[in-house]
Design a protein around this motif. Structure first.
Motif, PDB file in Angstrom:
ATOM      1  N   ALA A  30       0.827  -1.210   0.000  1.00 30.87           N
ATOM      2  CA  ALA A  30       0.000   0.000   0.000  1.00 30.87           C
ATOM      3  C   ALA A  30       0.855   1.250   0.000  1.00 30.87           C
ATOM      4  N   SER A  31       1.905   1.257   0.801  1.00 32.13           N
ATOM      5  CA  SER A  31       2.763   2.435   0.907  1.00 32.13           C
ATOM      6  C   SER A  31       3.524   2.699  -0.383  1.00 32.13           C
ATOM      7  N   ARG A  32       3.945   1.608  -1.085  1.00 32.26           N
ATOM      8  CA  ARG A  32       4.716   1.761  -2.319  1.00 32.26           C
ATOM      9  C   ARG A  32       3.827   2.007  -3.532  1.00 32.26           C
ATOM     10  N   GLY A  33       2.524   1.816  -3.368  1.00 30.46           N
ATOM     11  CA  GLY A  33       1.628   1.972  -4.498  1.00 30.46           C
ATOM     12  C   GLY A  33       1.611   0.763  -5.414  1.00 30.46           C
ATOM     13  N   ASP A  34       1.899  -0.419  -4.869  1.00 25.51           N
ATOM     14  CA  ASP A  34       1.927  -1.646  -5.658  1.00 25.51           C
ATOM     15  C   ASP A  34       0.511  -2.217  -5.735  1.00 25.51           C
ATOM     16  N   ARG A  35      -0.221  -1.809  -6.757  1.00 29.05           N
ATOM     17  CA  ARG A  35      -1.622  -2.217  -6.900  1.00 29.05           C
ATOM     18  C   ARG A  35      -1.753  -3.708  -7.186  1.00 29.05           C
ATOM     19  N   VAL A  36      -0.835  -4.248  -7.976  1.00 31.87           N
ATOM     20  CA  VAL A  36      -0.900  -5.665  -8.341  1.00 31.87           C
ATOM     21  C   VAL A  36      -0.730  -6.548  -7.107  1.00 31.87           C
ATOM     22  N   GLN A  40      -3.705  -8.784  -5.262  1.00 31.77           N
ATOM     23  CA  GLN A  40      -3.583 -10.233  -5.161  1.00 31.77           C
ATOM     24  C   GLN A  40      -3.818 -10.702  -3.734  1.00 31.77           C
ATOM     25  N   MET A  41      -3.272  -9.968  -2.771  1.00 27.51           N
ATOM     26  CA  MET A  41      -3.467 -10.355  -1.373  1.00 27.51           C
ATOM     27  C   MET A  41      -4.920 -10.169  -0.941  1.00 27.51           C
ATOM     28  N   LEU A  42      -5.558  -9.117  -1.428  1.00 30.05           N
ATOM     29  CA  LEU A  42      -6.963  -8.901  -1.102  1.00 30.05           C
ATOM     30  C   LEU A  42      -7.832 -10.010  -1.688  1.00 30.05           C
ATOM     31  N   ARG A  43      -7.542 -10.411  -2.905  1.00 28.90           N
ATOM     32  CA  ARG A  43      -8.307 -11.485  -3.541  1.00 28.90           C
ATOM     33  C   ARG A  43      -8.112 -12.813  -2.823  1.00 28.90           C
ATOM     34  N   GLN A  51      -4.027  -3.950  10.784  1.00 27.64           N
ATOM     35  CA  GLN A  51      -3.316  -2.799  11.332  1.00 27.64           C
ATOM     36  C   GLN A  51      -1.945  -3.200  11.850  1.00 27.64           C
ATOM     37  N   ASP A  52      -1.019  -2.253  11.829  1.00 22.70           N
ATOM     38  CA  ASP A  52       0.313  -2.513  12.349  1.00 22.70           C
ATOM     39  C   ASP A  52       0.363  -2.175  13.839  1.00 22.70           C
ATOM     40  N   TYR A  53       1.587  -2.087  14.388  1.00 16.47           N
ATOM     41  CA  TYR A  53       1.754  -1.804  15.807  1.00 16.47           C
ATOM     42  C   TYR A  53       1.066  -0.503  16.218  1.00 16.47           C
ATOM     43  N   ASP A  54       1.028   0.459  15.314  1.00 14.34           N
ATOM     44  CA  ASP A  54       0.464   1.772  15.611  1.00 14.34           C
ATOM     45  C   ASP A  54      -0.963   1.914  15.108  1.00 14.34           C
ATOM     46  N   LYS A  55      -1.599   0.773  14.812  1.00 12.46           N
ATOM     47  CA  LYS A  55      -2.974   0.739  14.335  1.00 12.46           C
ATOM     48  C   LYS A  55      -3.139   1.440  12.981  1.00 12.46           C
ATOM     49  N   ARG A  56      -2.047   1.518  12.230  1.00 15.42           N
ATOM     50  CA  ARG A  56      -2.109   2.091  10.890  1.00 15.42           C
ATOM     51  C   ARG A  56      -2.624   1.036   9.921  1.00 15.42           C
ATOM     52  N   THR A  57      -3.507   1.439   9.033  1.00 13.51           N
ATOM     53  CA  THR A  57      -4.035   0.533   8.022  1.00 13.51           C
ATOM     54  C   THR A  57      -3.423   0.860   6.667  1.00 13.51           C
ATOM     55  N   ALA A  58      -3.698  -0.010   5.706  1.00 17.68           N
ATOM     56  CA  ALA A  58      -3.237   0.251   4.338  1.00 17.68           C
ATOM     57  C   ALA A  58      -3.841   1.553   3.809  1.00 17.68           C
ATOM     58  N   LEU A  59      -5.062   1.862   4.224  1.00 21.22           N
ATOM     59  CA  LEU A  59      -5.710   3.094   3.782  1.00 21.22           C
ATOM     60  C   LEU A  59      -4.996   4.320   4.344  1.00 21.22           C
ATOM     61  N   HIS A  60      -4.550   4.244   5.595  1.00 19.89           N
ATOM     62  CA  HIS A  60      -3.751   5.331   6.173  1.00 19.89           C
ATOM     63  C   HIS A  60      -2.496   5.581   5.333  1.00 19.89           C
ATOM     64  N   LEU A  61      -1.781   4.510   5.015  1.00 12.58           N
ATOM     65  CA  LEU A  61      -0.506   4.645   4.310  1.00 12.58           C
ATOM     66  C   LEU A  61      -0.705   5.154   2.882  1.00 12.58           C
ATOM     67  N   ALA A  62      -1.700   4.606   2.192  1.00 15.50           N
ATOM     68  CA  ALA A  62      -1.957   5.046   0.816  1.00 15.50           C
ATOM     69  C   ALA A  62      -2.379   6.511   0.790  1.00 15.50           C
ATOM     70  N   ALA A  63      -3.175   6.925   1.775  1.00 14.55           N
ATOM     71  CA  ALA A  63      -3.601   8.321   1.857  1.00 14.55           C
ATOM     72  C   ALA A  63      -2.422   9.236   2.155  1.00 14.55           C
ATOM     73  N   SER A  64      -1.506   8.787   3.010  1.00 13.40           N
ATOM     74  CA  SER A  64      -0.335   9.585   3.361  1.00 13.40           C
ATOM     75  C   SER A  64       0.611   9.738   2.177  1.00 13.40           C
ATOM     76  N   GLY A  66      -0.149   9.417  -1.051  1.00 12.38           N
ATOM     77  CA  GLY A  66      -0.736  10.001  -2.246  1.00 12.38           C
ATOM     78  C   GLY A  66      -1.072   9.016  -3.347  1.00 12.38           C
ATOM     79  N   HIS A  67      -1.357   7.760  -3.002  1.00  8.45           N
ATOM     80  CA  HIS A  67      -1.667   6.735  -4.001  1.00  8.45           C
ATOM     81  C   HIS A  67      -3.191   6.615  -4.159  1.00  8.45           C
ATOM     82  N   ALA A  68      -3.758   7.445  -5.017  1.00  7.75           N
ATOM     83  CA  ALA A  68      -5.213   7.483  -5.180  1.00  7.75           C
ATOM     84  C   ALA A  68      -5.778   6.150  -5.664  1.00  7.75           C
ATOM     85  N   SER A  69      -5.077   5.481  -6.597  1.00  3.20           N
ATOM     86  CA  SER A  69      -5.590   4.211  -7.122  1.00  3.20           C
ATOM     87  C   SER A  69      -5.631   3.136  -6.038  1.00  3.20           C
ATOM     88  N   ILE A  70      -4.682   3.185  -5.109  1.00  2.09           N
ATOM     89  CA  ILE A  70      -4.678   2.221  -3.999  1.00  2.09           C
ATOM     90  C   ILE A  70      -5.832   2.516  -3.044  1.00  2.09           C
TER      91      ILE A  70
END
Length: 263
Positions: A30-36, A40-43, A51-64, A66-70
């Protein structure tokens, strides 16, 4: 190894939960913008809300980052748009903080809320700045071992809440400002600070344990070009995150490289 094989290996069939290594891989995509990789992991069944240790989700990281497609992909898989991390921030809060207006609009259309009004980022209570968020009694020293990870002091691999972490007794006590800064750093290519403990006259730092050891030892070997490029890009991403840190950039004067077990 195929993603499906990894998922079967790391999924706890009794609880449906994934371990931190699997979550780390997912969040890194999510952080790198690797949509593929993310798709695949979601499927294959991983929850978009892990969530990670700090309760961060993939949506938090993608939003931070700037990966709109993610962001759109995660929302298509019913990611919770208003989950809060350890700092009470929602993905929309992060998107606004880093100036990603397109992502702000996407999140707002899907019901995203900005938690900034309830927890202003510019105001901190004094007790928050010196928060000790780990109880020393939670550290399990059974099967612990001394390791080389950082220069602040002697480091030891211990278990905290069932997860291997690194306990470092530092030679000097950090100021509350530095302690707060460490808690706020979060990036897949930056060592994750988990918390601190004041124990008598000592300051104990608890950080992520990187099981594959010192990257310098690996780099001494002859690497094929794709692997060398991947390492170089990961290093650059971590340094770029520090140098672009807001409101003030962080200059890393003593670069020591470790490798995660995320790949």
């Amino acid at each position: 190894m195929e993603i499906s094989t990894i998922l079967m290996r790391y999924k706890d069939s009794s609880s449906g939960h994934f371990d931190m290594q699997m979550i780390g891989t997912f969040l890194s995509f999510a952080s790198r913008g690797d949509r593929v990789g993310l798709n695949q992991m979601l499927r294959q069944g991983i929850s978009p809300n892990v969530q990670d240790y700090d309760k961060r989700t993939a949506l938090h990281l993608a939003a931070s980052e700037g990966h709109a497609s993610i962001v759109e992909l995660l929302l298509a898989y019913k990611a919770d748009v208003n989950l809060k991390d350890r700092w009470h921030r929602t993905p929309l809060t992060d998107a606004k903080l880093y100036g990603h207006r397109d992502i702000c609009r996407i999140l707002e259309v899907c019901g995203g809320k900005d938690s900034n009004s309830d927890h202003p980022l510019t105001v901190r209570r004094e007790e928050d700045s010196i928060e000790v968020n780990i109880d020393i009694s939670e550290l399990n020293l059974q099967h612990s071992s001394i390791i080389e990870q950082g220069l602040f002091g002697e480091s030891e691999k211990v278990k905290w809440r069932g997860t291997w972490v690194v306990k470092t007794v530092i030679k000097r006590v950090f100021s509350a400002k530095v302690n707060t800064l460490l808690r706020e750093l979060r990036h897949p290519n930056i060592l994750q600070f988990l918390g601190s403990i004041v124990h008598g006259d000592e300051m104990i730092l608890i950080t992520e344990y990187l099981p594959k050891g010192n990257l310098q030892d690996i780099l001494r070997k002859r690497l094929d070009p794709p692997t060398a490029l991947r390492y170089a890009l990961d290093i650059a991403r971590g340094m770029n995150y520090l140098h672009r840190h807001k409101p003030l950039p962080i200059v890393h004067n003593n670069l020591h490289l470790k490798i995660r077990d995320n790949n």
